[in-house]
Design a protein around this motif. Sequence first.
Motif, PDB file in Angstrom:
ATOM      1  N   GLU A  88       0.839  -1.197   0.000  1.00 27.34           N
ATOM      2  CA  GLU A  88       0.000   0.000   0.000  1.00 27.34           C
ATOM      3  C   GLU A  88       0.869   1.239   0.000  1.00 27.34           C
ATOM      4  OE1 GLU A  88      -2.148   0.849   3.691  1.00 27.34           O
ATOM      5  OE2 GLU A  88      -1.160  -0.894   4.561  1.00 27.34           O
ATOM      6  N   THR A  89       0.423   2.245  -0.721  1.00 25.36           N
ATOM      7  CA  THR A  89       1.062   3.556  -0.746  1.00 25.36           C
ATOM      8  C   THR A  89      -0.007   4.572  -1.103  1.00 25.36           C
ATOM      9  OG1 THR A  89       2.973   4.805  -1.565  1.00 25.36           O
ATOM     10  CG2 THR A  89       1.764   3.489  -3.191  1.00 25.36           C
ATOM     11  N   ASP A  94       0.553   9.592 -12.634  1.00 26.30           N
ATOM     12  CA  ASP A  94       1.726   9.083 -13.351  1.00 26.30           C
ATOM     13  C   ASP A  94       2.728   8.436 -12.395  1.00 26.30           C
ATOM     14  OD1 ASP A  94       3.360   8.456 -15.458  1.00 26.30           O
ATOM     15  OD2 ASP A  94       4.116  10.489 -15.761  1.00 26.30           O
ATOM     16  N   VAL A  95       2.262   7.486 -11.589  1.00 23.11           N
ATOM     17  CA  VAL A  95       3.123   6.789 -10.630  1.00 23.11           C
ATOM     18  C   VAL A  95       3.699   5.540 -11.288  1.00 23.11           C
ATOM     19  CG1 VAL A  95       3.279   5.735  -8.349  1.00 23.11           C
ATOM     20  CG2 VAL A  95       1.760   7.682  -8.713  1.00 23.11           C
ATOM     21  N   SER A 118      12.501   1.437 -15.570  1.00 24.39           N
ATOM     22  CA  SER A 118      11.066   1.482 -15.305  1.00 24.39           C
ATOM     23  C   SER A 118      10.421   0.153 -15.679  1.00 24.39           C
ATOM     24  CB  SER A 118      10.407   2.618 -16.094  1.00 24.39           C
ATOM     25  OG  SER A 118       9.006   2.604 -15.884  1.00 24.39           O
ATOM     26  N   LEU A 119       9.612  -0.372 -14.758  1.00 25.21           N
ATOM     27  CA  LEU A 119       8.860  -1.606 -15.014  1.00 25.21           C
ATOM     28  C   LEU A 119       7.431  -1.311 -15.444  1.00 25.21           C
ATOM     29  CD1 LEU A 119      10.079  -3.847 -12.048  1.00 25.21           C
ATOM     30  CD2 LEU A 119      11.102  -3.515 -14.318  1.00 25.21           C
ATOM     31  N   GLY A 120       7.089  -0.021 -15.533  1.00 23.65           N
ATOM     32  CA  GLY A 120       5.752   0.356 -15.990  1.00 23.65           C
ATOM     33  C   GLY A 120       4.979   1.113 -14.930  1.00 23.65           C
ATOM     34  N   ALA A 121       3.776   1.499 -15.267  1.00 25.54           N
ATOM     35  CA  ALA A 121       2.907   2.242 -14.360  1.00 25.54           C
ATOM     36  C   ALA A 121       2.473   1.368 -13.194  1.00 25.54           C
ATOM     37  CB  ALA A 121       1.682   2.754 -15.112  1.00 25.54           C
ATOM     38  N   LEU A 122       2.374   1.969 -12.003  1.00 23.58           N
ATOM     39  CA  LEU A 122       1.879   1.257 -10.835  1.00 23.58           C
ATOM     40  C   LEU A 122       0.434   0.825 -11.098  1.00 23.58           C
ATOM     41  CD1 LEU A 122       2.536   0.503  -7.813  1.00 23.58           C
ATOM     42  CD2 LEU A 122       1.347   2.623  -7.208  1.00 23.58           C
ATOM     43  N   CYS A 149       6.670   9.001  -8.497  1.00 19.76           N
ATOM     44  CA  CYS A 149       5.708   9.877  -9.174  1.00 19.76           C
ATOM     45  C   CYS A 149       6.468  10.669 -10.234  1.00 19.76           C
ATOM     46  CB  CYS A 149       5.042  10.819  -8.184  1.00 19.76           C
ATOM     47  SG  CYS A 149       3.899  11.968  -8.975  1.00 19.76           S
ATOM     48  N   ARG A 150       6.286  10.280 -11.492  1.00 15.14           N
ATOM     49  CA  ARG A 150       7.024  10.911 -12.584  1.00 15.14           C
ATOM     50  C   ARG A 150       6.552  12.337 -12.840  1.00 15.14           C
ATOM     51  NH1 ARG A 150       7.539   7.111 -17.722  1.00 15.14           N
ATOM     52  NH2 ARG A 150       5.298   7.570 -17.838  1.00 15.14           N
ATOM     53  N   ARG A 151       5.297  12.605 -12.543  1.00 17.10           N
ATOM     54  CA  ARG A 151       4.759  13.948 -12.772  1.00 17.10           C
ATOM     55  C   ARG A 151       5.515  14.998 -11.955  1.00 17.10           C
ATOM     56  NH1 ARG A 151      -0.471  15.309 -13.908  1.00 17.10           N
ATOM     57  NH2 ARG A 151      -0.289  13.621 -15.442  1.00 17.10           N
TER      58      ARG A 151
END
Length: 292
Positions: A88-89, A94-95, A118-122, A149-151
């Motif tokens: 949990e987070t 864009d995480v 990067s393994l992709g979007a959470l 958070c890439r944003r």
Amino acid sequence: MKQKKAIIGVSLLVVVIAGWYLFRPERLFINNRVNEALPQLAAAQASMSGARVLLTGQFHSVAHQSAGTAAIHELGDGRRVLRLTNFETSNGPDVQVYLVAAPDAKDDATVKSAGFVSLGALKGNQGDQNYDLPSGIDLQKYRAVTIWCRRFGVNFGTAPLAEASAVTEPAAARSLARGQFHGVAHESSGVATVLQLPDGKRVLRFTDFKTSNGPDVQVYVVAAPDAKDNDTVKQAGFVELGALKGNVGDQNYELPADLDLTKYRCVTIWCRRFGVNFATAPLVSAEAQARG
């Protein structure tokens, strides 16, 4: 004049839409929960060697409260998968899930300077989930998992990875007290358990837990057998264990070493912003449970 007002109105609307797109404030109140099983091998592969854990580690918080386990599994067909369990987070725009070329990442700068893959979007800010690893990635180099958070360029939380063979299984914890949550201001459910760990520490653990989300929500142990309203919490007195890590899911809170469990007999989820008792779990000691 009307034309000028129309232009101002359109301009304000554009600003509002742009602000919403950048910050996505609704994500603060909406959880995205997933529950993926570990990928299964095909029947033809199942007779060969099964999956094994190569690396594992626990998430610690950086910019946001984060918890759970990250483990890299090697499947019977040679593929490697990053699996997050009891995870949990916070939610956000864009995480991404990064493997970082460092032993750990306790800030934003480490991720940027060390380098990452990067393994992709959470997939979800809560729950079990899987991410395929690139076939050629060097796990001697990439030794941490970061939720990024890439944003805004922010590290939500990181799990440093260690060889699975170097991670010892903890001895069994002992239950000291236990109780079920009941809703007060909000519908709530789950179990609160006080556990004595082998090293002497005591931990409050929530399992199958669920309540409402809200601003500045805290976890209190209250000096009363139960708290069915707001006044009981204020009058009886309490000890704060910290901010609620998540409004859904299993989570742990360390208890002060000198906390008297014969005095503090219930757990309350408290909204400090508005002085509201969301829910309470009265705690019954293990001895009392044994007596029936």
